[in-house]
Design a protein around this motif. Structure first.
Motif, PDB file in Angstrom:
ATOM      1  N   GLY A  85       0.815  -1.210   0.000  1.00 25.83           N
ATOM      2  CA  GLY A  85       0.000   0.000   0.000  1.00 25.83           C
ATOM      3  C   GLY A  85       0.845   1.256   0.000  1.00 25.83           C
ATOM      4  N   LEU A  86       1.920   1.263   0.797  1.00 25.14           N
ATOM      5  CA  LEU A  86       2.837   2.403   0.803  1.00 25.14           C
ATOM      6  C   LEU A  86       3.506   2.576  -0.562  1.00 25.14           C
ATOM      7  N   LEU A  87       3.891   1.463  -1.170  1.00 24.71           N
ATOM      8  CA  LEU A  87       4.542   1.530  -2.480  1.00 24.71           C
ATOM      9  C   LEU A  87       3.589   2.063  -3.543  1.00 24.71           C
ATOM     10  N   LEU A  88       2.350   1.580  -3.542  1.00 21.65           N
ATOM     11  CA  LEU A  88       1.365   2.035  -4.532  1.00 21.65           C
ATOM     12  C   LEU A  88       1.048   3.520  -4.363  1.00 21.65           C
ATOM     13  N   GLY A  89       1.007   3.950  -3.101  1.00 19.93           N
ATOM     14  CA  GLY A  89       0.676   5.345  -2.857  1.00 19.93           C
ATOM     15  C   GLY A  89       1.819   6.299  -3.120  1.00 19.93           C
ATOM     16  N   PHE A  90       3.048   5.824  -2.962  1.00 19.72           N
ATOM     17  CA  PHE A  90       4.228   6.699  -3.082  1.00 19.72           C
ATOM     18  C   PHE A  90       4.782   6.743  -4.503  1.00 19.72           C
ATOM     19  N   SER A  91       4.690   5.627  -5.212  1.00 16.76           N
ATOM     20  CA  SER A  91       5.269   5.537  -6.551  1.00 16.76           C
ATOM     21  C   SER A  91       4.173   5.604  -7.615  1.00 16.76           C
ATOM     22  N   LYS A  92       4.313   6.524  -8.570  1.00 14.16           N
ATOM     23  CA  LYS A  92       3.328   6.640  -9.639  1.00 14.16           C
ATOM     24  C   LYS A  92       3.365   5.427 -10.565  1.00 14.16           C
ATOM     25  N   TRP A  93       4.566   4.885 -10.792  1.00 18.13           N
ATOM     26  CA  TRP A  93       4.685   3.691 -11.633  1.00 18.13           C
ATOM     27  C   TRP A  93       4.002   2.485 -10.972  1.00 18.13           C
ATOM     28  N   ALA A  94       4.259   2.317  -9.668  1.00 19.39           N
ATOM     29  CA  ALA A  94       3.623   1.212  -8.948  1.00 19.39           C
ATOM     30  C   ALA A  94       2.112   1.387  -8.919  1.00 19.39           C
ATOM     31  N   ASP A  95       1.654   2.618  -8.769  1.00 20.07           N
ATOM     32  CA  ASP A  95       0.217   2.911  -8.777  1.00 20.07           C
ATOM     33  C   ASP A  95      -0.401   2.531 -10.115  1.00 20.07           C
ATOM     34  N   ALA A  96       0.246   2.933 -11.193  1.00 21.72           N
ATOM     35  CA  ALA A  96      -0.293   2.674 -12.532  1.00 21.72           C
ATOM     36  C   ALA A  96      -0.337   1.188 -12.855  1.00 21.72           C
ATOM     37  N   ILE A  97       0.671   0.450 -12.375  1.00 23.39           N
ATOM     38  CA  ILE A  97       0.749  -0.983 -12.701  1.00 23.39           C
ATOM     39  C   ILE A  97      -0.021  -1.835 -11.704  1.00 23.39           C
ATOM     40  N   GLY A  98       0.153  -1.533 -10.409  1.00 26.90           N
ATOM     41  CA  GLY A  98      -0.369  -2.429  -9.378  1.00 26.90           C
ATOM     42  C   GLY A  98      -1.804  -2.200  -8.961  1.00 26.90           C
ATOM     43  N   THR A  99      -2.273  -0.939  -8.971  1.00 24.35           N
ATOM     44  CA  THR A  99      -3.631  -0.650  -8.489  1.00 24.35           C
ATOM     45  C   THR A  99      -4.715  -1.377  -9.291  1.00 24.35           C
ATOM     46  N   PRO A 100      -4.656  -1.407 -10.628  1.00 29.96           N
ATOM     47  CA  PRO A 100      -5.677  -2.167 -11.367  1.00 29.96           C
ATOM     48  C   PRO A 100      -5.685  -3.656 -11.005  1.00 29.96           C
ATOM     49  N   VAL A 101      -4.513  -4.204 -10.725  1.00 34.03           N
ATOM     50  CA  VAL A 101      -4.436  -5.618 -10.343  1.00 34.03           C
ATOM     51  C   VAL A 101      -5.123  -5.844  -9.000  1.00 34.03           C
ATOM     52  N   VAL A 102      -4.835  -4.960  -8.037  1.00 38.88           N
ATOM     53  CA  VAL A 102      -5.430  -5.089  -6.702  1.00 38.88           C
ATOM     54  C   VAL A 102      -6.946  -4.986  -6.773  1.00 38.88           C
TER      55      VAL A 102
END
Length: 263
Positions: free
Chosen positions: A94-111
């Protein structure tokens, strides 16, 4: 004018008046009393609704014989291990998705695409992959805990005041220190909201997993006595689960008070 002020003062004092601690138990005591009266008057068959006194007696007998202990220990192991693993990974991701725009773009749809899937429906698949032992049960609980925690942590990070982050970066803080000293403390209220939500989910998954694929545990015990129609012992198992959930909730409240004293 003085009289009006006195009325307002009295109303404020009434609103600020502390409720005695024993008031919290009045509703529960009243419910148990009504329940006992209904059963003592034979308005409901003991097969369907045993009296609280009968449940307490049976529970004491099961406690003395060690039956509760034998089923509680494996349940505690499964839920504690699954909860800790799911919470740690949930907070970190959750911290990674919220802090990194790349992680947000890639990981949030998966979650968000996996989150709606009923986790207990995946248990047969985990049994096929990991076997019928403890690993499959711990994994399904950890997965159920992971999603509420990761989503709430992500939301908490997004709600942190960006001015605080910019100020920390301006003063030369490293990304690690920004996360540790600004983002994490600011996200803690939402993280604990996710942890509390995940506690209920973990208990639900524990019981479901034990009913499907376990020879011991509180869930397995409840199912066993339900099949035998021994309602008093079934109700003892339900009460143990209720106390377990209440204990987890109180522990999280205490931990939240210690870690977020400003809340």
């Amino acid at each position: 004018m003085t009289k009006q002020r006195q009325i307002i003062t009295n109303r404020v004092a009434f609103l600020e008046k502390k409720i005695p601690i024993y008031a919290s138990f009045l509703g529960l005591i009243g419910l148990l009393a009504i329940w006992e009266i209904i059963c003592s008057l034979n308005l409901v068959s003991p097969l369907f609704l045993p009296a609280p006194s009968a449940i307490v007696t049976t529970g004491w007998e099961m406690l003395v014989s060690g039956e509760i202990y034998e089923n509680l220990v494996p349940s505690l192991y499964r839920i504690v291990m699954g909860y800790i693993i799911g919470s740690i990974f949930g907070v970190l991701i959750g911290l990674l998705l919220g802090f990194s725009k790349w992680a947000d773009a890639i990981g949030t749809p998966v979650v968000y695409s996996i989150y709606p899937i009923p986790k207990i429906a995946l248990l047969p698949l985990f049994i096929l992959w990991l076997g019928i032992g403890e690993l499959s049960k711990v994994t399904i609980i950890a997965l159920g805990v992971f999603f509420p925690v990761v989503i709430n942590t992500f939301s908490g990070v997004k709600n942190v005041d960006p001015i605080l982050i910019k100020a920390a970066v301006t003063f030369g803080s490293s990304p690690f220190n920004v996360v540790r000293k600004v983002i994490l403390p600011g996200s803690l209220p939402m993280i604990f909201a996710g942890l509390k939500l995940a506690a209920g989910t973990s208990l639900l998954l524990l019981v479901s997993a034990e009913m499907i694929a376990a020879q011991n545990g509180i869930g397995s015990m409840v199912l066993h006595y339900g099949n035998l129609m021994i309602t008093t012992k079934l109700m003892v198992g339900v009460i143990v689960l209720s106390l377990l959930g209440l204990t987890f909730n109180r522990l999280l409240q205490w931990l939240e008070y210690k870690l977020i004293p400003w809340k």
